[in-house]
Motif scaffolding. Structure first.
Motif, PDB file in Angstrom:
ATOM      1  N   GLU A   1      -5.175   0.063   0.805  1.00  0.00           N
ATOM      2  CA  GLU A   1      -5.554   0.594  -0.515  1.00  0.00           C
ATOM      3  C   GLU A   1      -6.765  -0.591  -0.903  1.00  0.00           C
ATOM      4  OE1 GLU A   1      -2.115  -1.616  -3.309  1.00  0.00           O
ATOM      5  OE2 GLU A   1      -2.262   0.465  -3.055  1.00  0.00           O
TER       6      GLU A   1
ATOM      7  N   THR B   1       0.876  -1.218  -0.081  1.00  0.00           N
ATOM      8  CA  THR B   1      -0.119   0.134  -0.175  1.00  0.00           C
ATOM      9  C   THR B   1       1.030   1.263   0.058  1.00  0.00           C
ATOM     10  OG1 THR B   1      -1.843   1.137   1.193  1.00  0.00           O
ATOM     11  CG2 THR B   1      -0.010   0.035   2.507  1.00  0.00           C
TER      12      THR B   1
ATOM     13  N   GLU C   1      -6.711   4.239  -4.160  1.00  0.00           N
ATOM     14  CA  GLU C   1      -5.784   5.256  -3.430  1.00  0.00           C
ATOM     15  C   GLU C   1      -6.572   5.572  -2.122  1.00  0.00           C
ATOM     16  OE1 GLU C   1      -3.292   9.315  -3.574  1.00  0.00           O
ATOM     17  OE2 GLU C   1      -4.085   8.477  -5.333  1.00  0.00           O
TER      18      GLU C   1
END
Length: 570
Positions: free
Chosen positions: A202, A189, A222
């Motif tokens: 994420e 992530t 995101e």
């Protein structure tokens, strides 16, 4: 006697994109039982303050009129994270610093410092993998988040334990000792947020105590922030070349709504009722916008332009050698900061290169045309703006009554303090031992903390406190422009160089200003230019040291590994 601020009074008396809706699920968008907008006054537990990334704190902040440096840590090789939006993380009297020892080998370190003395408490550059093998810590992607005595962060690196390269994954370290509590090297992530017993990344959420998966979705996005019982993500569909923002339930991951976005997202701030977004069109002459999405259904509640003042394609200044330096226009807008009443964003027309050579002449300073805007949180109406020639460096930070932001003027680093309600300048102070790139400030109690990156010279953390004597920054031409809803014309307060360092302006300093129709919220004519990417503006690396050095290749990483003061003692 304790000062009764506006927020404390309200608490005491009980007062309390363009978007196209794509889909909707069940459940309430936000819990209104509590507002996670503010950090406690004695901590800044996440890179952007709160899990919602609001950059707001209940702390009073330094009173000025100048800042004095209390301590500076030894330079590290390289700084983790994004200096345009991330601030030093502080909790329980400890400041945490994520550093990169080698870019090519993805080697990192997490370091803890005592906030009172600046002394190092511990450093962790090796961890135990799930197999029990000791491996190098990966390169942190951001500064950490602190929750219930544990540090959480994501690292880049190899997916398999290796003696040479750092291990990728999501890490949980004991905040007191730096010992590993758990590690998920099977997950990757770019950012994490930790709150209410969950670590969000994420693809989903993990249990903060064990690292076990609470929920996970197939499509990575995101992470944009967490507020109330809603977590926000940004997605990009390569097939259709469209971007979107989605809201999910924090407990189950169920999608509540998804809204299409057409412009480049710069930053976001989430509260229990809305998601605030700053955006920029990716065209030759980009426009800058602030808008608010409803936390309930993702609809656009308001949209306001945040135009830059400088419109010429280039500007010039003369350096100390007498050479003319040309700076191209590159409109910039910051990540937003949000308090209980207002949304604050910084814009800038021109950004001077950090490699432009000798310092500018004192007789011909560089004007970046920076502006700090304050918009009404509910309606999007522009309340005031503060205009300054200082080159704004990063996002603002708002405290109980003051907005702080950092910048540069004539090669001198400086920090501004403005009245949050009126935009009036309280003070501006020069900062000794200036760096090349400054982070947004963290404010804890009455102290201010900054991350400073000297690029190839190393990065470090500094603490500042108020003092009566210090370095003056004249900032010629700075002024506050107020929008008075009780008046038919806007009013501006002009602050000239050498003016008294006070929180109020003289009546003689008030002049009328022509109102700009383009500043009206909910403007039907607001531009919504399509963009082929909704990538964050920070990924373009205009002031990202990681992007800059990364471009130098593996040789730079090897050099940093060998020369780093963070190199393992083993």
């Amino acid at each position: 006697m304790e000062l009764l601020t506006r927020r404390r009074f309200l608490q005491a008396t009980g007062a309390a994109t363009g978007g196209v809706l794509l889909s909707s699920g069940g459940g309430s968008a936000a819990s209104r039982e509590s507002d996670d907008t503010f950090t406690p006054e004695d901590a800044w537990p996440a890179p952007q303050g709160t899990a919602g990334r609001t950059r707001a704190t209940k702390a009073a902040g330094p009173a000025g009129p100048y800042l004095e440096k209390r301590w500076t840590q030894d330079p590290a090789s390289y700084l983790a994270g994004d200096l345009a939006s991330e601030s030093p993380v502080i909790a329980d009297g400890v400041a945490y610093f994520g550093a990169i020892r080698s870019i090519g080998l993805h080697l990192g370190a997490m370091i803890a410092y005592d906030t009172e003395s600046g002394g190092r408490l511990w450093r962790r550059d090796q961890v135990k993998a799930e197999s029990g093998k000791t491996v190098p810590l990966g390169a942190p992607n951001t500064e950490p988040s602190v929750h219930d005595g544990t540090l959480y962060f994501g690292c880049g690196g190899t997916e398999q334990p290796d003696r040479e390269e750092g291990l990728a994954g999501i890490y949980a370290l004991d905040a007191t000792s730096g010992e590993t509590r758990w590690l998920r090297s099977d997950l990757s992530t770019s950012t994490v947020e930790a709150t209410e017993g969950r670590v969000y990344f994420e693809r989903g959420a993990l249990d903060t105590a064990t690292g076990e998966t609470t929920w996970e979705v197939d499509e990575p996005g995101e992470l944009l922030g967490v507020a109330g019982n809603t977590v926000y993500f940004r997605y990009w569909d390569r097939a259709s070349e469209t971007g979107s923002i989605a809201a999910r339930d924090t407990a189950t991951g169920e999608k509540r709504w998804q809204a299409e976005v057409t412009n480049q997202i710069v930053g976001t701030a989430a509260t229990v009722d809305r998601l605030y977004v700053t955006s920029r069109t990716s065209v030759e002459d980009p426009s800058l916008t602030v808008y608010a999405l409803s936390g309930t259904d993702g609809s656009v509640e308001w949209r306001s332009p945040a135009p830059t003042r400088g419109t010429a394609q280039t500007t010039e200044y003369t350096n100390v050698e007498g050479r003319t330096i040309t700076v191209s226009r590159n409109p910039y807008i910051s990540t937003p900061a949000v308090d209980e009443s207002r949304v604050y964003v910084l814009t800038r027309s021109y950004g001077e290169s950090y490699f432009s050579g000798p310092a500018m002449s004192e007789d011909d300073p560089f004007d970046s045309h920076s502006t700090l805007y304050a918009f009404d949180r509910s309606s999007g109406e522009e309340l005031w703006r503060f205009e300054t020639p200082i080159q704004a460096e990063a996002a603002p930070t708002v405290t109980d009554e003051t907005v702080y932001f950092a910048g540069r003027y004539k090669k001198t680093d400086a920090t501004y303090a403005l009245d949050a309600e009126t935009g009036t300048k309280r003070w501006v102070s020069g900062i000794t031992n200036p760096g090349r790139i400054l982070s947004p400030p963290s404010v804890v109690n009455d102290s201010l903390f900054l991350l400073v990156d000297e690029l190839m010279g190393g990065a470090y953390l500094s603490k500042f406190e108020a003092t009566e004597c210090g370095e003056s920054v004249p900032d010629e031409g700075a002024r506050t422009v107020k929008n008075d809803p009780m008046s038919t014309t806007n009013q501006s307060t002009t602050i000239t160089s050498g003016a008294p360092r006070s929180t109020s302006a003289s009546a003689n300093d008030v002049e009328s200003l022509t109102s700009r129709e383009t500043r009206v919220a909910n403007a039907a004519s607001a531009a919504s230019t399509s963009d082929s990417s909704v990538q964050s503006i920070r990924e373009y690396g205009w002031q990202s040291p990681l992007a800059f050095v990364g471009g130098l290749g593996l040789s730079a990483g090897a050099y940093l590994t060998n020369s780093s003061p963070l190199k393992s003692d083993d």
